[in-house]
Scaffold this active site. Structure first.
Site, PDB file in Angstrom:
ATOM      1  N   TYR A  61       0.956  -1.462   0.220  1.00 59.19           N
ATOM      2  CA  TYR A  61       0.499   0.108   0.020  1.00 59.19           C
ATOM      3  C   TYR A  61       0.553   0.837   0.075  1.00 59.19           C
ATOM      4  O   TYR A  61       1.820   1.118   0.977  1.00 59.19           O
ATOM      5  CB  TYR A  61      -1.080  -0.538   1.101  1.00 59.19           C
ATOM      6  CG  TYR A  61      -2.311  -0.794   0.353  1.00 59.19           C
ATOM      7  CD1 TYR A  61      -3.110   0.390   0.411  1.00 59.19           C
ATOM      8  CD2 TYR A  61      -3.012  -1.445   1.326  1.00 59.19           C
ATOM      9  CE1 TYR A  61      -4.209   0.708  -0.667  1.00 59.19           C
ATOM     10  CE2 TYR A  61      -4.434  -1.531   0.752  1.00 59.19           C
ATOM     11  CZ  TYR A  61      -4.801  -0.843   0.033  1.00 59.19           C
ATOM     12  OH  TYR A  61      -6.322  -1.198  -0.162  1.00 59.19           O
ATOM     13  N   GLU A  63      -0.532   4.513  -0.405  1.00 64.30           N
ATOM     14  CA  GLU A  63      -1.242   5.903  -0.493  1.00 64.30           C
ATOM     15  C   GLU A  63      -0.262   7.120  -0.718  1.00 64.30           C
ATOM     16  O   GLU A  63       0.297   7.626   0.258  1.00 64.30           O
ATOM     17  CB  GLU A  63      -2.983   5.825   0.084  1.00 64.30           C
ATOM     18  CG  GLU A  63      -3.758   4.736   0.350  1.00 64.30           C
ATOM     19  CD  GLU A  63      -5.005   4.543   0.603  1.00 64.30           C
ATOM     20  OE1 GLU A  63      -4.448   5.145   2.130  1.00 64.30           O
ATOM     21  OE2 GLU A  63      -5.781   3.679   0.470  1.00 64.30           O
ATOM     22  N   ASP A 212      -7.304  14.325 -24.751  1.00 68.95           N
ATOM     23  CA  ASP A 212      -7.222  13.096 -24.473  1.00 68.95           C
ATOM     24  C   ASP A 212      -5.962  12.504 -25.593  1.00 68.95           C
ATOM     25  O   ASP A 212      -6.891  12.170 -25.923  1.00 68.95           O
ATOM     26  CB  ASP A 212      -8.207  12.342 -24.112  1.00 68.95           C
ATOM     27  CG  ASP A 212      -8.426  11.025 -23.373  1.00 68.95           C
ATOM     28  OD1 ASP A 212      -7.559  10.709 -24.074  1.00 68.95           O
ATOM     29  OD2 ASP A 212      -9.584  11.055 -23.035  1.00 68.95           O
ATOM     30  N   THR A 238      -3.903   7.409 -21.841  1.00 69.84           N
ATOM     31  CA  THR A 238      -3.324   5.464 -21.230  1.00 69.84           C
ATOM     32  C   THR A 238      -2.238   5.467 -21.466  1.00 69.84           C
ATOM     33  O   THR A 238      -1.263   6.123 -22.047  1.00 69.84           O
ATOM     34  CB  THR A 238      -4.215   4.490 -22.160  1.00 69.84           C
ATOM     35  OG1 THR A 238      -4.532   4.993 -23.730  1.00 69.84           O
ATOM     36  CG2 THR A 238      -6.005   5.247 -22.790  1.00 69.84           C
ATOM     37  N   LYS A 241      -1.924   2.026 -24.709  1.00 69.64           N
ATOM     38  CA  LYS A 241      -1.850   2.184 -26.681  1.00 69.64           C
ATOM     39  C   LYS A 241      -0.609   2.054 -27.295  1.00 69.64           C
ATOM     40  O   LYS A 241       0.156   1.323 -27.372  1.00 69.64           O
ATOM     41  CB  LYS A 241      -3.504   2.685 -26.712  1.00 69.64           C
ATOM     42  CG  LYS A 241      -4.503   2.305 -25.853  1.00 69.64           C
ATOM     43  CD  LYS A 241      -5.832   3.366 -26.194  1.00 69.64           C
ATOM     44  CE  LYS A 241      -7.030   3.090 -25.222  1.00 69.64           C
ATOM     45  NZ  LYS A 241      -7.921   4.142 -25.381  1.00 69.64           N
ATOM     46  N   ARG A 247      -1.067  -1.765 -18.615  1.00 70.40           N
ATOM     47  CA  ARG A 247      -2.907  -0.700 -18.959  1.00 70.40           C
ATOM     48  C   ARG A 247      -2.889   0.136 -17.894  1.00 70.40           C
ATOM     49  O   ARG A 247      -2.354  -0.275 -16.774  1.00 70.40           O
ATOM     50  CB  ARG A 247      -3.454  -2.170 -19.208  1.00 70.40           C
ATOM     51  CG  ARG A 247      -4.846  -1.564 -18.574  1.00 70.40           C
ATOM     52  CD  ARG A 247      -5.650  -3.166 -19.258  1.00 70.40           C
ATOM     53  NE  ARG A 247      -5.933  -3.909 -20.127  1.00 70.40           N
ATOM     54  CZ  ARG A 247      -6.107  -3.024 -21.351  1.00 70.40           C
ATOM     55  NH1 ARG A 247      -6.882  -2.590 -21.935  1.00 70.40           N
ATOM     56  NH2 ARG A 247      -5.317  -3.493 -22.850  1.00 70.40           N
TER      57      ARG A 247
HETATM   58  C1  LIG Z   1      -8.665   4.123 -24.689  1.00 68.18           C
HETATM   59  C2  LIG Z   1      -9.346   5.545 -24.667  1.00 68.18           C
HETATM   60  C3  LIG Z   1      -9.196   6.136 -23.209  1.00 68.18           C
HETATM   61  C4  LIG Z   1      -9.497   4.705 -22.007  1.00 68.18           C
HETATM   62  O1  LIG Z   1      -8.985   4.127 -21.359  1.00 68.18           O
HETATM   63  P1  LIG Z   1      -8.949   2.356 -20.579  1.00 68.18           P
HETATM   64  O2  LIG Z   1      -7.979   2.959 -20.267  1.00 68.18           O
HETATM   65  O3  LIG Z   1      -9.972   1.760 -21.518  1.00 68.18           O
HETATM   66  O4  LIG Z   1      -9.747   3.752 -19.533  1.00 68.18           O
HETATM   67  C5  LIG Z   1      -9.762   7.559 -23.017  1.00 68.18           C
HETATM   68  N1  LIG Z   1      -9.757   8.090 -23.742  1.00 68.18           N
HETATM   69  C6  LIG Z   1      -9.865   8.008 -25.429  1.00 68.18           C
HETATM   70  C7  LIG Z   1      -9.826   9.454 -26.377  1.00 68.18           C
HETATM   71  C8  LIG Z   1      -9.420   6.356 -25.422  1.00 68.18           C
HETATM   72  O5  LIG Z   1      -9.899   5.985 -27.237  1.00 68.18           O
END
Ligand SMILES: *Cc1c(COP(=O)(O)O)cnc(C)c1O
Length: 434
Positions: A61, A63, A212, A238, A241, A247
């Site tokens: 932990y 936090e 984002d 994220t 990707k 992840r």
């Molecule tokens: C994939 C994605 C997310 C969220 O990702 P998770 O890890 O699945 O919660 C947020 N914003 C955009 C634009 C995405 O393509």
């Protein structure tokens, strides 16, 4: 055949300890080895990143934040988190990083919590034009507790910017609704984003700009897509990707005041203990992305996506917006065959060992569970070592399967060719991840 080393090691442990769990792991490992992964949001992490996720840091932990934890025994966790934060800042050229969000959706929710009050208005892309569910879907927290207003893509086929961001529409929607937050960055948008234009609109209507970059983070890190800095006030992403890390989520900013609010929003606002094993893996992935080889990887991702898009176009498929600038494309199947749906195509291609996802195209007449399109991407196949010849071959296989409407013998024939190609490009060989 080279397998990913940690799954191999875990399998050995599980065979007698938990055969049911071993079965699922082994089948999934086989599936990844023998199929072509075209899902635009997926990738294969390096062996060091994979290993880091299975380490003793999961036992702790931690936090709080480095130097200010709520538990004893955190000094090495401080070091791991500082590594991840420092590398993230270096990679994206910004002053502050929070590496604790468990995922991209969590990162977005924390950004909302830091900057909006319940009921506040924010502005994002019409979700069916390529937005993400965390950008205002009615059944998502973002749409339930806040007031999303949406800007559409150019919808006029005769317009040169057809299916691209309509900055005039963004401005009109923003001036009418005066959102507190303007969002850009998408899940299914194949073109470059002009962050400076977004910032000018945000300034004019009095909004903060949030980018984002979940999908394009690896391209941004490599300098292949323009950076949201210095334009965006908040950048979320994220890490799994195109960035090819574990992840997870990440929030970046250059603004000290916003950085403090973000830290409080992530913990204790949204989350409890951070996933320290994942944070160590993030640090490793960020260091990998800082290497010159990663720039080369990101370039090949775009070249491969463009090769796949033009090969599909030559088979009569319509690529929305006429092509791609990044790692993904949206294929409008209805131009090839009016009866072809994304749902059927996804199932037929999977039977042939080609993994895709159905996806609505802008102004798709079909519902989200059916759709007229496929979203395809090149991050995972590029990691595997595929180049433009392999991408052209994939386009041919896609055409064969869809032309035959998923005929079983055609799918089986393609599947065996797919398998041989995969065997020539084993994952976790010495050349993958180079
Ligand atoms: C994939 C994605 C997310 C969220 O990702 P998770 O890890 O699945 O919660 C947020 N914003 C955009 C634009 C995405 O393509």
């Amino acid at each position: 055949m080279a397998h990913d080393p940690i799954s191999d090691a875990v399998l050995q442990l599980l065979k007698s300890h938990d055969p049911d769990a071993a079965w699922a792991l082994q089948r999934e490992q086989d599936r990844q080895d023998h199929t072509i992964e075209l899902i635009a949001s997926e990738n294969h992490v390096s062996a060091p990143v994979m290993h880091a996720m299975g380490t003793c840091l999961t036992n702790k932990y931690a936090e709080g934040y480095p130097g200010a934890r709520y538990y004893g025994g955190c000094k090495y966790h401080d070091q791991a988190e500082d590594l991840a934060r420092d590398r993230a800042k270096q990679l994206f050229g910004c002053r502050f990083a929070n590496v604790q969000p468990h995922s991209g959706a969590q990162a977005n929710a924390a950004a909302f919590l830091a900057t909006l009050a319940p009921g506040d208005t924010f502005c994002s892309l019409t979700l069916s034009d390529g937005g993400h569910l965390s950008h205002g879907l009615k059944v998502n927290m973002s749409g339930k507790w806040f007031n999303p207003v949406f800007y559409p893509l150019h919808a006029d086929p005769s317009h040169p910017e057809f299916e691209r961001i309509d900055y005039d529409a963004v401005r009109t929607v923003c001036m009418e609704h005066k959102p507190k937050l303007l969002m850009c960055g998408y899940s299914a948008y194949p073109r470059e984003i002009d962050f400076a234009k977004f910032r000018a609109i945000a300034d004019e209507c009095g909004a903060l700009l949030m980018a984002d970059i979940a999908h394009i983070a690896g391209l941004v890190a490599a300098g292949i897509h323009p950076s949201p800095f210095p334009h965006a006030h908040i950048v979320t992403t994220t890490t799994h990707k195109t960035l090819r890390g574990p992840r997870g989520g990440l929030i970046l900013t250059d603004d000290e005041d916003i950085a403090k609010k973000i830290d409080r929003a992530v913990f204790p606002g949204m989350q409890g203990g951070p996933l320290m094993h994942i944070i160590l893996a993030k640090a490793i992935a960020f260091a990998e992305a800082l290497k010159p080889e990663f720039k080369d990887y990101a370039k090949r991702v775009v070249t491969n996506a463009q090769a796949l898009a033009s090969a599909l176009a030559s088979h009569g498929y319509r690529i929305t917006s006429g092509g791609t600038d990044n790692h993904l494309m949206l294929v409008d199947l209805s131009a090839r065959d009016a009866d072809l749906t994304g749902a059927d195509a996804e199932v037929w291609l999977e039977a042939a060992g080609i993994i895709t996802n159905k996806n609505g195209v802008p102004n798709d007449p079909r519902p989200p569970r059916v759709t007229s399109g496929l979203r395809l991407g090149s991050p995972a196949t590029t990691t595997r070592g595929f180049a433009t010849d392999e991408m052209k071959q994939i386009a041919q296989w896609i055409e064969r399967v869809l032309e035959a409407k998923g005929d079983e013998s055609v799918c089986n024939a393609v599947q065996s060719e797919v398998q041989s190609l995969c065997e020539r490009f084993p994952l976790y060989s010495s050349t993958a991840h180079a």
